[in-house]
Design a protein around this motif. Sequence first.
Motif, PDB file in Angstrom:
ATOM      1  N   SER A 158      -8.715 -33.830 -16.514  1.00  0.00           N
ATOM      2  CA  SER A 158      -8.030 -33.383 -15.302  1.00  0.00           C
ATOM      3  C   SER A 158      -7.113 -34.465 -14.736  1.00  0.00           C
ATOM      4  N   HIS A 159      -7.517 -35.716 -14.843  1.00  0.00           N
ATOM      5  CA  HIS A 159      -6.663 -36.809 -14.359  1.00  0.00           C
ATOM      6  C   HIS A 159      -5.485 -37.050 -15.303  1.00  0.00           C
ATOM      7  N   TYR A 160      -5.694 -36.855 -16.603  1.00  0.00           N
ATOM      8  CA  TYR A 160      -4.560 -36.924 -17.532  1.00  0.00           C
ATOM      9  C   TYR A 160      -3.530 -35.855 -17.163  1.00  0.00           C
ATOM     10  N   CYS A 161      -4.029 -34.657 -16.845  1.00  0.00           N
ATOM     11  CA  CYS A 161      -3.134 -33.562 -16.447  1.00  0.00           C
ATOM     12  C   CYS A 161      -2.318 -33.946 -15.219  1.00  0.00           C
ATOM     13  N   HIS A 162      -2.944 -34.613 -14.273  1.00  0.00           N
ATOM     14  CA  HIS A 162      -2.259 -35.013 -13.038  1.00  0.00           C
ATOM     15  C   HIS A 162      -1.120 -35.976 -13.336  1.00  0.00           C
ATOM     16  N   VAL A 163      -1.390 -36.961 -14.174  1.00  0.00           N
ATOM     17  CA  VAL A 163      -0.356 -37.932 -14.551  1.00  0.00           C
ATOM     18  C   VAL A 163       0.810 -37.231 -15.236  1.00  0.00           C
ATOM     19  N   LEU A 164       0.500 -36.339 -16.159  1.00  0.00           N
ATOM     20  CA  LEU A 164       1.541 -35.662 -16.932  1.00  0.00           C
ATOM     21  C   LEU A 164       2.314 -34.666 -16.072  1.00  0.00           C
ATOM     22  N   ALA A 165       1.636 -34.008 -15.151  1.00  0.00           N
ATOM     23  CA  ALA A 165       2.315 -33.070 -14.246  1.00  0.00           C
ATOM     24  C   ALA A 165       3.336 -33.787 -13.382  1.00  0.00           C
ATOM     25  N   LEU A 166       2.953 -34.915 -12.822  1.00  0.00           N
ATOM     26  CA  LEU A 166       3.897 -35.704 -12.015  1.00  0.00           C
ATOM     27  C   LEU A 166       5.060 -36.201 -12.877  1.00  0.00           C
ATOM     28  N   ALA A 167       4.747 -36.619 -14.096  1.00  0.00           N
ATOM     29  CA  ALA A 167       5.783 -37.160 -14.982  1.00  0.00           C
ATOM     30  C   ALA A 167       6.824 -36.116 -15.358  1.00  0.00           C
ATOM     31  N   CYS A 168       6.412 -34.846 -15.460  1.00  0.00           N
ATOM     32  CA  CYS A 168       7.370 -33.820 -15.871  1.00  0.00           C
ATOM     33  C   CYS A 168       8.037 -33.138 -14.686  1.00  0.00           C
ATOM     34  N   GLY A 169       7.758 -33.624 -13.461  1.00  0.00           N
ATOM     35  CA  GLY A 169       8.510 -33.157 -12.310  1.00  0.00           C
ATOM     36  C   GLY A 169       7.797 -32.200 -11.381  1.00  0.00           C
ATOM     37  N   MET A 170       6.531 -31.877 -11.624  1.00  0.00           N
ATOM     38  CA  MET A 170       5.819 -31.020 -10.690  1.00  0.00           C
ATOM     39  C   MET A 170       5.633 -31.752  -9.367  1.00  0.00           C
ATOM     40  N   SER A 171       5.624 -31.016  -8.281  1.00  0.00           N
ATOM     41  CA  SER A 171       5.454 -31.622  -6.962  1.00  0.00           C
ATOM     42  C   SER A 171       4.080 -32.268  -6.861  1.00  0.00           C
ATOM     43  N   LEU A 172       3.933 -33.188  -5.909  1.00  0.00           N
ATOM     44  CA  LEU A 172       2.633 -33.838  -5.704  1.00  0.00           C
ATOM     45  C   LEU A 172       1.566 -32.796  -5.388  1.00  0.00           C
ATOM     46  N   GLU A 173       1.919 -31.817  -4.548  1.00  0.00           N
ATOM     47  CA  GLU A 173       0.942 -30.790  -4.172  1.00  0.00           C
ATOM     48  C   GLU A 173       0.477 -29.998  -5.392  1.00  0.00           C
ATOM     49  N   ASP A 174       1.407 -29.522  -6.216  1.00  0.00           N
ATOM     50  CA  ASP A 174       1.030 -28.734  -7.389  1.00  0.00           C
ATOM     51  C   ASP A 174       0.303 -29.589  -8.431  1.00  0.00           C
ATOM     52  N   SER A 175       0.681 -30.858  -8.535  1.00  0.00           N
ATOM     53  CA  SER A 175      -0.015 -31.754  -9.454  1.00  0.00           C
ATOM     54  C   SER A 175      -1.453 -31.972  -9.006  1.00  0.00           C
ATOM     55  N   ASP A 176      -1.653 -32.083  -7.695  1.00  0.00           N
ATOM     56  CA  ASP A 176      -3.016 -32.210  -7.166  1.00  0.00           C
ATOM     57  C   ASP A 176      -3.831 -30.956  -7.454  1.00  0.00           C
ATOM     58  N   VAL A 177      -3.205 -29.793  -7.293  1.00  0.00           N
ATOM     59  CA  VAL A 177      -3.914 -28.540  -7.563  1.00  0.00           C
ATOM     60  C   VAL A 177      -4.306 -28.464  -9.043  1.00  0.00           C
ATOM     61  N   LEU A 178      -3.410 -28.873  -9.932  1.00  0.00           N
ATOM     62  CA  LEU A 178      -3.729 -28.855 -11.359  1.00  0.00           C
ATOM     63  C   LEU A 178      -4.897 -29.780 -11.666  1.00  0.00           C
ATOM     64  N   ARG A 179      -4.936 -30.941 -11.043  1.00  0.00           N
ATOM     65  CA  ARG A 179      -6.060 -31.861 -11.257  1.00  0.00           C
ATOM     66  C   ARG A 179      -7.381 -31.207 -10.853  1.00  0.00           C
ATOM     67  N   GLU A 180      -7.339 -30.391  -9.794  1.00  0.00           N
ATOM     68  CA  GLU A 180      -8.544 -29.707  -9.333  1.00  0.00           C
ATOM     69  C   GLU A 180      -8.885 -28.512 -10.217  1.00  0.00           C
ATOM     70  N   ALA A 181      -7.856 -27.876 -10.796  1.00  0.00           N
ATOM     71  CA  ALA A 181      -8.072 -26.661 -11.587  1.00  0.00           C
ATOM     72  C   ALA A 181      -8.480 -26.965 -13.028  1.00  0.00           C
ATOM     73  N   ALA A 182      -7.984 -28.057 -13.577  1.00  0.00           N
ATOM     74  CA  ALA A 182      -8.179 -28.359 -15.000  1.00  0.00           C
ATOM     75  C   ALA A 182      -9.640 -28.449 -15.439  1.00  0.00           C
ATOM     76  N   PRO A 183     -10.579 -28.924 -14.597  1.00  0.00           N
ATOM     77  CA  PRO A 183     -11.974 -28.982 -15.056  1.00  0.00           C
ATOM     78  C   PRO A 183     -12.550 -27.645 -15.501  1.00  0.00           C
ATOM     79  N   MET A 184     -11.912 -26.551 -15.112  1.00  0.00           N
ATOM     80  CA  MET A 184     -12.440 -25.232 -15.482  1.00  0.00           C
ATOM     81  C   MET A 184     -11.818 -24.691 -16.764  1.00  0.00           C
ATOM     82  N   HIS A 185     -11.142 -25.549 -17.528  1.00  0.00           N
ATOM     83  CA  HIS A 185     -10.392 -25.050 -18.683  1.00  0.00           C
ATOM     84  C   HIS A 185     -11.276 -24.397 -19.736  1.00  0.00           C
TER      85      HIS A 185
END
Length: 340
Positions: A172-199
Motif C-alpha cells: 500500500s505504501h509502494y502504491c502511494h509513492v507511485l501514485a504521487l509520482a504519476c501525478g495523482m493528487s495527494l488526497e487520491d494518493s492517500d485514499v489509494l494507500r488506504e484502499a490497497a490493503p484490500m487487493h
Amino acid sequence: MTERATLLIVDDTAENLDVLTGLFKTDYQVKAAKSGKIAIKLAQMVPQPNLILLDIMMPELDGYQVCEILKSQPNTAHIPIIFVTAKISPEDEIKGLSLGAVDYITKPITPAVAMQRVQTQLALYNQKQALYLKVKEQTSEINHSKIEMVKRLGRAAEYKDNETGMHVLRMSHYCHVLALACGMSLEDSDVLREAAPMHDIGKIGIPDAVLLKPGKLDAEEWEVMKTHVDIGVDILGDTSGSKLLKMAAQVAQSHHEKWDGSGYPQGLIGEQIPLVARIGAVADVFDALTSERPYKQPWSVDRTVELLIEEKGRHFEPDLVDLFIGNLEKILEIKNKFRD
C-alpha cells in the motif's frame, strides 16, 4: 524562493499560443500544445501543469472532449481547467462547467482579466490543498482508526495465504509513492494507500486445499483461485457512497490484469485497466518477488527490477515501471521499515 506555477496553454492556432505565452511567461512556467492529443500527453507528464488554459474550437478533439478525458483520469482530474474561447453562450458556459472546468476567458484576450482569473484559480486550488491537509490533521484520530480497520481486513486474507501481513502495508505504501509520482493528487494518493490493503481480500473465500497447495495448481484449481477477484469485489459490496471502497474494488478486481491484455479476469488492455489497478500490479509483484515465502526464497532487488523492465509493455504499463524505478530509494526505505 517559491517555485513558479506551470501553465499548459492549448490552442490549435499559433498566433493565439504566442499571445498567451507572451502574457504569462514572465510570471509562470509555460508549456504549449497545438492539439488536444498533445495536451493530454503533456498533462500526464511529471511535473504536471498547475493549471490548463484550453481552447474549445479545435480539430480532432475539441476542448470539451479534452476536458472530459482529463477529468475522467485520476492523475489529471485535479488540474484546474479554464476555457479560452470566443464561443461563450450561456449553454456553452454551462456545458463547460458541467464537465469540470472552473472558469472561462473570452477572446479577444483582455490581459488584466486573463491574468486575474489565472491567479484566482491557482489561489483557490492551493487553498483547497491546504484545507485538505488541515482537515486531515484535525481528523487524524478518526482516520487512523478507519485505516487500521481496513489494514486488518486486508491482513486477514494475507494470514490465510501464509503471508505475514506486512505485505499489505508495504504494497500500500509502494502504491502511494507511485501514485504521487504519476501525478495523482495527494488526497487520491492517500485514499489509494488506504484502499490497497484490500487487493486480495477475496482470498478469504478460496478453499485451503487450493490456496495453500505447496505445488503448482492444475487448470481446475487455477480457475478456482482466480475467483478470489469476484469474491473480493462481492465482499466490498456497494461502493457507490465511498471513494475508498470504490478504489479498493477497482484494485481488487483489476490488479491481475496485464497491460498487453493477457491478464484476468476480463482481459483488459492498456488504459482500459483502471490506473489504480495498474499501480497496484507493479507494487504487488515487486513485493511478492522480493519477499520470502514458505515456498520460495526472496529475489534480490536487482533481479526483481530486471523483471519489471522485461515486463514493460507486457505485464506492466511502461511509464509506471520507469517511475517506480525512479523512486526506488523511497521504495527500499518502505521495504526496510515494514520488514517481515
